[in-house]
Design an enzyme around this catalytic site. Sequence first.
Site, PDB file in Angstrom:
ATOM      1  N   TYR A 224       9.206 -26.907  -7.396  1.00  0.00           N
ATOM      2  CA  TYR A 224       8.869 -26.406  -6.064  1.00  0.00           C
ATOM      3  C   TYR A 224       8.227 -27.509  -5.238  1.00  0.00           C
ATOM      4  O   TYR A 224       7.418 -28.269  -5.742  1.00  0.00           O
ATOM      5  CB  TYR A 224       7.859 -25.258  -6.151  1.00  0.00           C
ATOM      6  CG  TYR A 224       8.342 -24.037  -6.869  1.00  0.00           C
ATOM      7  CD1 TYR A 224       8.234 -23.928  -8.241  1.00  0.00           C
ATOM      8  CD2 TYR A 224       8.888 -22.965  -6.173  1.00  0.00           C
ATOM      9  CE1 TYR A 224       8.663 -22.800  -8.903  1.00  0.00           C
ATOM     10  CE2 TYR A 224       9.314 -21.832  -6.822  1.00  0.00           C
ATOM     11  CZ  TYR A 224       9.206 -21.755  -8.190  1.00  0.00           C
ATOM     12  OH  TYR A 224       9.628 -20.639  -8.834  1.00  0.00           O
TER      13      TYR A 224
ATOM     14  N   LYS B   7      20.038 -24.040  -5.073  1.00  0.00           N
ATOM     15  CA  LYS B   7      19.176 -25.087  -5.593  1.00  0.00           C
ATOM     16  C   LYS B   7      20.053 -26.251  -6.002  1.00  0.00           C
ATOM     17  O   LYS B   7      21.256 -26.121  -6.139  1.00  0.00           O
ATOM     18  CB  LYS B   7      18.408 -24.591  -6.813  1.00  0.00           C
ATOM     19  CG  LYS B   7      17.477 -23.462  -6.505  1.00  0.00           C
ATOM     20  CD  LYS B   7      16.745 -23.017  -7.724  1.00  0.00           C
ATOM     21  CE  LYS B   7      16.351 -21.570  -7.605  1.00  0.00           C
ATOM     22  NZ  LYS B   7      15.734 -21.225  -6.328  1.00  0.00           N
TER      23      LYS B   7
ATOM     24  N   HIS C  42      10.547 -21.584  -1.789  1.00  0.00           N
ATOM     25  CA  HIS C  42      11.556 -21.454  -2.829  1.00  0.00           C
ATOM     26  C   HIS C  42      11.680 -22.792  -3.531  1.00  0.00           C
ATOM     27  O   HIS C  42      11.401 -23.844  -2.966  1.00  0.00           O
ATOM     28  CB  HIS C  42      12.912 -21.104  -2.219  1.00  0.00           C
ATOM     29  CG  HIS C  42      13.033 -19.676  -1.826  1.00  0.00           C
ATOM     30  ND1 HIS C  42      13.167 -18.663  -2.738  1.00  0.00           N
ATOM     31  CD2 HIS C  42      13.041 -19.094  -0.616  1.00  0.00           C
ATOM     32  CE1 HIS C  42      13.257 -17.524  -2.094  1.00  0.00           C
ATOM     33  NE2 HIS C  42      13.180 -17.755  -0.807  1.00  0.00           N
TER      34      HIS C  42
END
EC number: 4.6.1.16
Lengths: 458, 317
Positions: free
Chosen positions: B252, B292, B260
């Site tokens: 993070y 991601k 997120h």
Amino acid sequence: MDDNLELPNNDGPEIRVGDNLEEEDQSSGDEDEGPDWIKLMPKAARPVIPKRGDKEFEPSKQGGSGLQQHILQRARNAIKSISYGTWHPSLARVSVTVSRGISIGTVGHSVPRETAMTNGTVKTQKRMELLPEEAIYLIERGSLLCWKESAVEYPNDGTFESISGSPMTVQQAYTEMIGKEDLTMDRYQVYAYLKRLGYTVTRTKPPTAFYPLTAPFPPSLLTLTSSSSCNSKISALFSSYSFDWWRPLRIRRWLKMDKNYSFIFQSLRFIPSGHKVPQYSPTETQTPSSPYEPFFNLYKPPTPFKKSAPPPPDYQMVVVNARTTPMPSLRELTAIYDNAPELPPPQRRVRNPPQIQGISYKNLTGTGGSDTLAQSQTHNSNTPTWMSSPSMISLLPHGLTSWLYAKPTSSLQKVERRPNPFAVLRQGKKTAIIATVDAGTINIFRFAQGAFETGPWF
Amino acid sequence: MNGRIPIRVANKRAYVWDVDDLNRIRSDHRLCGLLVGTLPHLSQQNVFLGLPSQLTPEEATLLVEKEYAVFVDDANAYPEPSLSQFQQWSAEQKEYIKHQQAVLGAENTKAQELAQLAVSEEAIRKRKERELKRQQKAMELRKLQEMEGDPVAGSELPVPIPAVNAGPSTSPTSPSAHTQYNVCITTPSSALSWYSPDSCTYSTIEAAQEAGIWDFPSNLQDRARYGVFKDLWEQGYFLGGGIRFGGDYLVYPGDPLRYHSHFCATVIESQTHSIQPMEIVAHGRLGTATKKTHLFCGWDDERKTVSYLSIEWAGFG
């Protein structure tokens, strides 16, 4: 979750704890957001935060006083009643001295112990004892005040109903009770997770002789080992007294009902297939010890549970550490399947069943189910009640039996639809449930052993 | 040793039991931990959990290595309380109960006084008078309307006065002597006066390993995981568990409550470890599907360095 935060308003979002919240958290886009702790705080203490668009906010929950109040003290609810117990490190058990409240009703077992009476004799008395995981769970939720047994007699000035040692904090309970009697932190976390959801959880392997033995699965549900193919048909004819959901056609030939496609196709299948056929197993007898063994027996919340004579479990769960344990091998999975009950094919759900008073819908979905026979198992099978007593059906042909017992359902809408083949495939015949724990995060998986060789697709 | 956070170690797992320590670890040292205890107020759900906070082995090792925390061997920190210590503890509990009873008792009397007032004869009489007045007014209004010639929508009978039983009041005047109270089960042992962690505190990892209470890192896999964790942490990231996204860590850019995660990291044990093409595709697709970037982190055990490779799924055409 963001929809109701778009316009600023002073009343916070309503607290929905339970199913709703869990569904929200399972959406994969939001998965690493975590639960919204502000919802837990009382409305007066919540910060009033103006929101515009998707501006980020800094929650004050880290040092929030509401959160501190919640998790600092383990004050129990005044409506519940508190029980008292003593932790015996040498026995790895908590003996219950005062038992009150509803949460202590499904845990614990009765053990006879020798206690030295005041007049010098030694008498055997029965007392209720808790396993370490049961004790920690009750202490955590504030239903049990536990003392650690000690030689010192601490004075009781009336504050507590019973004092039997030095007071234990929750921290001390975690430290001392985890690690005893095969309880690891992983197993405790799965236990607490399931208890919070409402299940009744017991151990598959009794740790001592005093632990009540679970009733075994009814023999009709366990796998029948198969004989060789040549005399399997003959034996199958005579063994039809235990009705097999997966092979409902055996008697047809005897009754000269064999002029249909299903029977012909079945007769043509001479290559043995399926999990009942024994495979080649190597000669090594030393199977290395494997962590893939059921550890907990689970009972669904509505299942009636009697502590001294527990019924067969609804589920059995394996607990493994996700960091150190690899995926189960076929042999390990097969070992679990061998001890699991065989599941009948899932029946179609009856939508909008006719509202008839006094008849339970369970009988509607079975073929000719009668509700007059006593039923002992409350297992998650959909077997109609008369199948578990083999003597009732002994020599009557299948057609006749279903006619005999069809009386209660003849006046009702008869549900004779075949189960959905995809649902049957998905459920499989046997099930293994495995919980993996990685430093606090629990993931539960279901492995199923499928069945292709018999089924309602022809 | 002053100011170093005590990490309680039991069965080779690290726990934090005090809220203030938790705050410090999160805000000062960028480590989150995971709450694993049952909340007594909301004990039948699994979304919100309370103390203790379980620290992963990497987080605990990092804190001790950087000298922000010490290990406490919790199993040996509980001597038996002396009689005086116990009596003091018992007296404190008694005080707490009395305080509760006083507060609840006051609330009870107030509620009962109000209830009494409502059924007293005075109140009933006054209510009757008010009703009569209201009905008289309504009748006068109707008469006025009839004289003015407005059509009256049906004749409305006056609402009869409900018969109120002005029987003798049966509620007792004094509050019940047995008001329920809460019994407090203490959570952190630091609240106990006889808890003594000082005799079994270890301020280095080696000391703890020698004493047998801690054994991370113990093999190459552990060392690789810890090396990657430390390297990412030193670059300023917050790190969380990656098992939900098919990796070892979630990386993070700031506090997980705010942001997120940007990356999902997988640890590769050595520079020569083989990676299957299928793994690359699987990780790449999974990362992209969850917005991601997947990170392969290779650990060099000799030079103690980490090298990074990021993967993103990109379609051609």
